[in-house]
Design an enzyme around this catalytic site. Structure first.
Site, PDB file in Angstrom:
ATOM      1  N   ARG A   1       0.866  -1.182   0.000  1.00 46.97           N
ATOM      2  CA  ARG A   1       0.000   0.000   0.000  1.00 46.97           C
ATOM      3  C   ARG A   1       0.905   1.234   0.000  1.00 46.97           C
ATOM      4  O   ARG A   1       1.548   1.540   0.997  1.00 46.97           O
ATOM      5  CB  ARG A   1      -0.898  -0.016   1.241  1.00 46.97           C
ATOM      6  CG  ARG A   1      -1.724   1.229   1.426  1.00 46.97           C
ATOM      7  CD  ARG A   1      -2.654   1.147   2.632  1.00 46.97           C
ATOM      8  NE  ARG A   1      -3.347   2.397   2.782  1.00 46.97           N
ATOM      9  CZ  ARG A   1      -3.151   3.255   3.800  1.00 46.97           C
ATOM     10  NH1 ARG A   1      -2.318   2.976   4.783  1.00 46.97           N
ATOM     11  NH2 ARG A   1      -3.808   4.382   3.834  1.00 46.97           N
TER      12      ARG A   1
ATOM     13  N   HIS B   1      -2.552  11.127   0.944  1.00 48.90           N
ATOM     14  CA  HIS B   1      -2.012  10.892   2.290  1.00 48.90           C
ATOM     15  C   HIS B   1      -1.404  12.220   2.748  1.00 48.90           C
ATOM     16  O   HIS B   1      -0.212  12.318   3.019  1.00 48.90           O
ATOM     17  CB  HIS B   1      -1.001   9.744   2.263  1.00 48.90           C
ATOM     18  CG  HIS B   1      -0.754   9.107   3.602  1.00 48.90           C
ATOM     19  ND1 HIS B   1      -0.932   7.757   3.851  1.00 48.90           N
ATOM     20  CD2 HIS B   1      -0.334   9.620   4.778  1.00 48.90           C
ATOM     21  CE1 HIS B   1      -0.624   7.483   5.101  1.00 48.90           C
ATOM     22  NE2 HIS B   1      -0.253   8.601   5.695  1.00 48.90           N
TER      23      HIS B   1
ATOM     24  N   GLU C   1      -7.043   8.629   6.360  1.00 53.71           N
ATOM     25  CA  GLU C   1      -7.247   9.286   7.658  1.00 53.71           C
ATOM     26  C   GLU C   1      -7.642  10.758   7.529  1.00 53.71           C
ATOM     27  O   GLU C   1      -6.918  11.652   7.997  1.00 53.71           O
ATOM     28  CB  GLU C   1      -5.992   9.157   8.513  1.00 53.71           C
ATOM     29  CG  GLU C   1      -5.583   7.740   8.798  1.00 53.71           C
ATOM     30  CD  GLU C   1      -4.364   7.629   9.727  1.00 53.71           C
ATOM     31  OE1 GLU C   1      -3.790   8.670  10.094  1.00 53.71           O
ATOM     32  OE2 GLU C   1      -4.006   6.492  10.078  1.00 53.71           O
TER      33      GLU C   1
ATOM     34  N   ASN D   1      -7.465   1.922   9.956  1.00 47.26           N
ATOM     35  CA  ASN D   1      -6.153   2.085  10.601  1.00 47.26           C
ATOM     36  C   ASN D   1      -6.363   2.078  12.106  1.00 47.26           C
ATOM     37  O   ASN D   1      -7.156   2.875  12.622  1.00 47.26           O
ATOM     38  CB  ASN D   1      -5.499   3.405  10.190  1.00 47.26           C
ATOM     39  CG  ASN D   1      -5.096   3.413   8.724  1.00 47.26           C
ATOM     40  OD1 ASN D   1      -5.252   2.412   8.025  1.00 47.26           O
ATOM     41  ND2 ASN D   1      -4.576   4.522   8.265  1.00 47.26           N
TER      42      ASN D   1
ATOM     43  N   TYR E   1      -4.347   1.902  15.939  1.00 46.20           N
ATOM     44  CA  TYR E   1      -3.156   1.883  16.805  1.00 46.20           C
ATOM     45  C   TYR E   1      -3.543   1.744  18.268  1.00 46.20           C
ATOM     46  O   TYR E   1      -2.876   1.052  19.024  1.00 46.20           O
ATOM     47  CB  TYR E   1      -2.325   3.155  16.591  1.00 46.20           C
ATOM     48  CG  TYR E   1      -1.723   3.202  15.202  1.00 46.20           C
ATOM     49  CD1 TYR E   1      -0.475   2.650  14.953  1.00 46.20           C
ATOM     50  CD2 TYR E   1      -2.430   3.735  14.124  1.00 46.20           C
ATOM     51  CE1 TYR E   1       0.071   2.643  13.679  1.00 46.20           C
ATOM     52  CE2 TYR E   1      -1.894   3.732  12.838  1.00 46.20           C
ATOM     53  CZ  TYR E   1      -0.650   3.183  12.622  1.00 46.20           C
ATOM     54  OH  TYR E   1      -0.114   3.163  11.358  1.00 46.20           O
TER      55      TYR E   1
ATOM     56  N   GLU F   1      -3.605  -0.171   8.254  1.00 48.47           N
ATOM     57  CA  GLU F   1      -2.421   0.218   9.044  1.00 48.47           C
ATOM     58  C   GLU F   1      -2.566  -0.335  10.447  1.00 48.47           C
ATOM     59  O   GLU F   1      -3.655  -0.283  11.041  1.00 48.47           O
ATOM     60  CB  GLU F   1      -2.267   1.741   9.171  1.00 48.47           C
ATOM     61  CG  GLU F   1      -1.753   2.431   7.960  1.00 48.47           C
ATOM     62  CD  GLU F   1      -1.545   3.926   8.178  1.00 48.47           C
ATOM     63  OE1 GLU F   1      -1.260   4.349   9.311  1.00 48.47           O
ATOM     64  OE2 GLU F   1      -1.680   4.663   7.182  1.00 48.47           O
TER      65      GLU F   1
END
Ligand code: IFM
Length: 458
Positions: free
Chosen positions: A76, A119, A166, A295, A297, A360
């Site tokens: 990606r 991005h 994002e 994504n 985290y 991600e």
């Protein structure tokens, strides 16, 4: 114990243009808002910037070799809009040719490309004056033109094209907290910006569908915050619900349901009158996609706002409070809560019923290179533990019924971590920033083993 992934599970690694390419003034590339921002004193740790980054623009062949050697079948990557259209409008054939070579280079090595169009590196020429950038509705139209050009040229060789990465960061960190480019600090601006990003997605999908072969998918990647109320108190629960509206449903609902939640509009009326929302806009935003990129985290633990304490980005009603010492954190200070990924994937499956890919997930470390031994080894067990636990969380979500089709680790190589500069190293591969040499960490070999087995061991 061996826990297999579904057959055909998509394994990949992710990266973004400004974080790796460098060569900001080569090949006809124009400046982006991140060039301007990173050169503004005080914005980036250690005064770092992406001018050279990890020199991927010149080293891309070796970097693709590394991906292939690890047996990672999908990459990606992101296309830099200012490389393809230096002023945001006019085609730069040399810039597009770079991505053409990159995509062919992937295919030649058996790597399937997934392209992200935005991005965060908006051409600076589109952000002139007080109402430029994503405050301008016109930026969404320029994005659609750019999407068409890239889709037309590369689309026949991509697994899918992702419109935005994002957009939460672009809207709330870019225009609210000011931690990201263009660095504005006014919460009322976040909402028109979010709407124009949503429009860019919708118009972009339409443009892409008009040029892509039917076999090439279309997606968007969101960093949905797995919002958790800090307590059962009604005020904290209301704050968490508010944060969910502002951070998550502002993207999910128009993109996947064709409507902004009434509650979101009511709860932000004191900041904005929503006059930027025109008849027909939500229908434009609501375009069919082939999968939603997620994504993840860490979760966001939310309490009611406390006067004088920082609020959750873009709101004045909710505060991010973190966890207690019982929950470990990464060097970014981000809590490590793998079960949050399971909860998030299940929530998205239940509420939106869309195929999902984790686009991600990863962890920053701060290793220094020990050159005393040969070969140089980097024992990043903390990354292996993080990845193992989060891949386990993906399997838990699949076992509970979520339609999760892939996982892209963030990221291949240590790189420019935005406002944090180069100190925070997210790579599976260590990059010596002086020599630009690359050294695979233990986690790279571990991840290669998981992919080869299509299963998690232990
Ligand atoms: O490095 C970033 C990436 O650009 C977007 N998602 C989060 C990563 C880690 O902060």
């Amino acid at each position: 114990m061996t826990r297999p992934f579904p057959e055909g599970f998509v394994w990949g690694v992710a990266a973004a243009a400004y974080q790796i390419e460098g060569a900001v003034a080569e090949g006809g590339r124009g400046p982006s808002i991140w060039d301007t921002f990173s050169h503004t004193p005080g914005k980036i740790a250690n005064g770092d910037n992406g001018d050279v980054a990890i020199d991927h623009y010149h080293r891309w062949e070796g970097d693709l070799d590394l991906i292939a050697e690890l047996g990672i079948a999908n990459y990606r990557f992101s296309v830099a809009w200012p490389r393809v259209m230096p002023d945001g409008r006019t085609l730069n054939p040399e810039g597009l040719a770079f991505y053409d070579r990159l995509v062919d280079g992937m295919l030649a090595r058996g790597i399937t490309p997934l392209a992200t169009l935005y991005h965060w590196d908006l051409p600076q020429a589109l952000d002139q004056g007080p109402n430029g950038g994503w405050l301008a509705r016109e930026t969404a139209e320029r994005f659609a033109d750019y999407a068409r050009v890239v889709g037309e040229r590369l689309g026949d060789r991509l697994s899918a094209v992702t419109t935005l990465n994002e957009p939460w960061c672009s809207a709330y960190l870019g225009y609210g907290s000011g931690e990201h480019a263009p660095g504005l600090t006014d919460n009322s601006l976040c909402y028109p910006v979010a709407h124009h990003l949503n429009l860019a997605h919708g118009l972009g999908v339409q443009a892409l569908r008009s040029v892509l072969p039917a076999t090439t998918g279309v997606s968007v990647t969101l960093n949905i915050h797995q919002v958790v109320a800090a307590s059962e108190e009604p005020a904290d629960r209301a704050a968490a619900r508010h944060a969910d509206l502002v951070a998550n449903r502002i993207w999910l609902d128009p993109m996947l349901r064709g409507v902004y939640p009434d509650e979101l509009i009511e709860q932000t009326r004191h900041l904005t009158d929503w006059s930027f929302l025109r008849d027909g806009d939500t229908q434009l935003i609501h375009q069919p996609i082939d999968f939603l990129g997620v994504n993840y985290y860490n979760p966001a633990r939310i309490a009611t706002a406390v006067p004088g304490r920082p609020t959750f980005p873009g709101t004045d009603r909710a505060r991010g409070v973190g966890y207690g010492p019982e929950v470990p954190v990464t060097v970014m200070g981000w809590p490590i809560v793998p079960s949050g990924l399971t909860d998030l994937l299940l929530r998205l499956h239940k509420d939106y019923g869309v195929p999902l890919q984790v686009t991600e997930n990863g962890i920053a470390t701060q290793e220094t290179l020990d050159r005393s031994g040969a070969p140089i080894e980097i024992h990043d067990t903390v990354r292996i533990d993080y990845l193992r636990d989060h891949l386990g969380a993906v399997l838990d979500a699949i076992a509970a019924g979520a339609d999760v089709r892939g996982y892209y680790e963030w990221t291949l190589l240590d790189n420019f971590e935005w406002a944090w500069g180069y100190d925070k190293r997210f790579g599976l591969i260590h990059v010596d920033l002086e020599s630009q040499e690359r050294y695979p960490k233990d986690s790279a070999h571990w991840y290669a083993g998981v992919i080869a087995a299509n299963a998690l061991e232990g």
